[in-house]
Motif scaffolding. Sequence first.
Motif, PDB file in Angstrom:
ATOM      1  N   UNK A  21       0.833  -1.197   0.000  1.00  0.00           N
ATOM      2  CA  UNK A  21       0.000   0.000   0.000  1.00  0.00           C
ATOM      3  C   UNK A  21       0.870   1.250   0.000  1.00  0.00           C
ATOM      4  N   UNK A  22       1.969   1.190   0.728  1.00  0.00           N
ATOM      5  CA  UNK A  22       3.004   2.228   0.689  1.00  0.00           C
ATOM      6  C   UNK A  22       4.305   1.520   0.349  1.00  0.00           C
ATOM      7  N   UNK A  23       5.053   2.035  -0.631  1.00  0.00           N
ATOM      8  CA  UNK A  23       6.195   1.284  -1.159  1.00  0.00           C
ATOM      9  C   UNK A  23       7.434   2.170  -1.252  1.00  0.00           C
ATOM     10  N   UNK A  24       8.226   2.208  -0.166  1.00  0.00           N
ATOM     11  CA  UNK A  24       9.510   2.901  -0.201  1.00  0.00           C
ATOM     12  C   UNK A  24       9.412   4.409  -0.165  1.00  0.00           C
ATOM     13  N   UNK A  25       8.491   4.944   0.614  1.00  0.00           N
ATOM     14  CA  UNK A  25       8.261   6.383   0.659  1.00  0.00           C
ATOM     15  C   UNK A  25       9.256   7.074   1.590  1.00  0.00           C
ATOM     16  N   UNK A  26       9.822   8.202   1.134  1.00  0.00           N
ATOM     17  CA  UNK A  26      10.753   8.985   1.948  1.00  0.00           C
ATOM     18  C   UNK A  26      10.445  10.471   1.784  1.00  0.00           C
ATOM     19  N   UNK A  27      10.380  11.197   2.892  1.00  0.00           N
ATOM     20  CA  UNK A  27      10.251  12.653   2.870  1.00  0.00           C
ATOM     21  C   UNK A  27      10.496  13.174   4.283  1.00  0.00           C
ATOM     22  N   UNK A  28      10.671  14.477   4.401  1.00  0.00           N
ATOM     23  CA  UNK A  28      10.770  15.085   5.730  1.00  0.00           C
ATOM     24  C   UNK A  28       9.969  16.373   5.750  1.00  0.00           C
ATOM     25  N   UNK A  29       9.620  16.795   6.955  1.00  0.00           N
ATOM     26  CA  UNK A  29       8.862  18.026   7.152  1.00  0.00           C
ATOM     27  C   UNK A  29       9.586  18.841   8.211  1.00  0.00           C
ATOM     28  N   UNK A  30       9.928  20.075   7.880  1.00  0.00           N
ATOM     29  CA  UNK A  30      10.654  20.928   8.804  1.00  0.00           C
ATOM     30  C   UNK A  30       9.716  21.530   9.854  1.00  0.00           C
ATOM     31  N   UNK A  31      10.270  21.931  10.971  1.00  0.00           N
ATOM     32  CA  UNK A  31       9.490  22.597  12.012  1.00  0.00           C
ATOM     33  C   UNK A  31       8.872  23.879  11.460  1.00  0.00           C
ATOM     34  N   UNK A  32       7.582  24.077  11.708  1.00  0.00           N
ATOM     35  CA  UNK A  32       6.888  25.268  11.252  1.00  0.00           C
ATOM     36  C   UNK A  32       6.442  25.226   9.805  1.00  0.00           C
ATOM     37  N   UNK A  33       6.673  24.108   9.128  1.00  0.00           N
ATOM     38  CA  UNK A  33       6.336  23.980   7.714  1.00  0.00           C
ATOM     39  C   UNK A  33       4.962  23.337   7.546  1.00  0.00           C
ATOM     40  N   UNK A  34       4.260  23.712   6.474  1.00  0.00           N
ATOM     41  CA  UNK A  34       3.044  23.014   6.059  1.00  0.00           C
ATOM     42  C   UNK A  34       3.386  22.202   4.816  1.00  0.00           C
ATOM     43  N   UNK A  35       3.222  20.889   4.929  1.00  0.00           N
ATOM     44  CA  UNK A  35       3.607  19.963   3.863  1.00  0.00           C
ATOM     45  C   UNK A  35       2.349  19.272   3.350  1.00  0.00           C
ATOM     46  N   UNK A  36       2.117  19.337   2.037  1.00  0.00           N
ATOM     47  CA  UNK A  36       0.958  18.688   1.422  1.00  0.00           C
ATOM     48  C   UNK A  36       1.373  17.373   0.788  1.00  0.00           C
ATOM     49  N   UNK A  37       0.600  16.326   1.064  1.00  0.00           N
ATOM     50  CA  UNK A  37       0.831  15.007   0.475  1.00  0.00           C
ATOM     51  C   UNK A  37      -0.302  14.744  -0.512  1.00  0.00           C
TER      52      UNK A  37
END
Length: 207
Positions: A21-37
Motif C-alpha cells: 500500500x506504501x512502497x519505499x516512501x521517503x520525505x521530511x517536514x521541517x518545524x513550522x512547515x506546512x507539507x501537502x501530500x
Amino acid sequence: MNTPAAIEVTDLVKRYGDRDVVDGLSFDVRHGETFALLGPNGAGKSTTIEILEGFRAATSGTARVLGHDPAHGDAQWRGRIGVVSQSSADIERYSAREVLRHFASLYRHPRDVAETIERCGIAPFATQRVGFLSGGQKRRVDVALGIIGNPEVLFLDEPTTGFDPNARREFWGLIQQLKGEGMTMVLTTHYLDEAEQLSDRAGIIAA
C-alpha cells in the motif's frame, strides 16, 4: 548544527499480504512547515498519515515524529500532536461545546475553548448536538478537536471534505493563522488549489 526535522520518513513500506500500500516512501517536514501530500485515491496517503499518527505500524522503513517512533508513542508524545481525520469520533450525543470542553480537559496546555469555537466557525451551532450537524459543520468540529490540545504537529487528512467554497476559504484562513503561530502541519487533499494556497512544499505519491 542542523535542527532535526519535525517529521522524518525513510523507505516506508506498508504491506497487506502481497500488496504494497506504501512502497519505499521517503520525505521530511521541517518545524513550522506546512507539507501537502498529494496523490490519487488508493495511493497510500491516508495509510502514511495513520502510521505517522501511531495508529498503524509500518511493515518496514522508519518514521520519526518529534524525534519519536509513532508506533511506540506514549501519552506525553500524543499530547504534542493533533489529528483531523476523515470521520468524526463517537461524539454525536453531545454538543460541540461539551465535546470541546471535555477534550480540552485531557491536555496539559489546551487552547481556550471559547476562542477555538470562534476561530473554527462553530459559534452559530456550538450548543447543538453533533449528530444533528451537517457534514461541513461536523468537519469544523473535527478541526477544532484537532487543535484544542495546542499541538506542535497537526495532521489534516482531507480536512475540507464537505465544505462549500466559502467555508473552504474560511478554513484556509484558520490554517494560515496556525502557520503564523509556528505550527507544523501535514495535509492530504485532492484539491490542487488548496495545496498551492496552504503548503510550503508538496510531495506526490505516484504509482
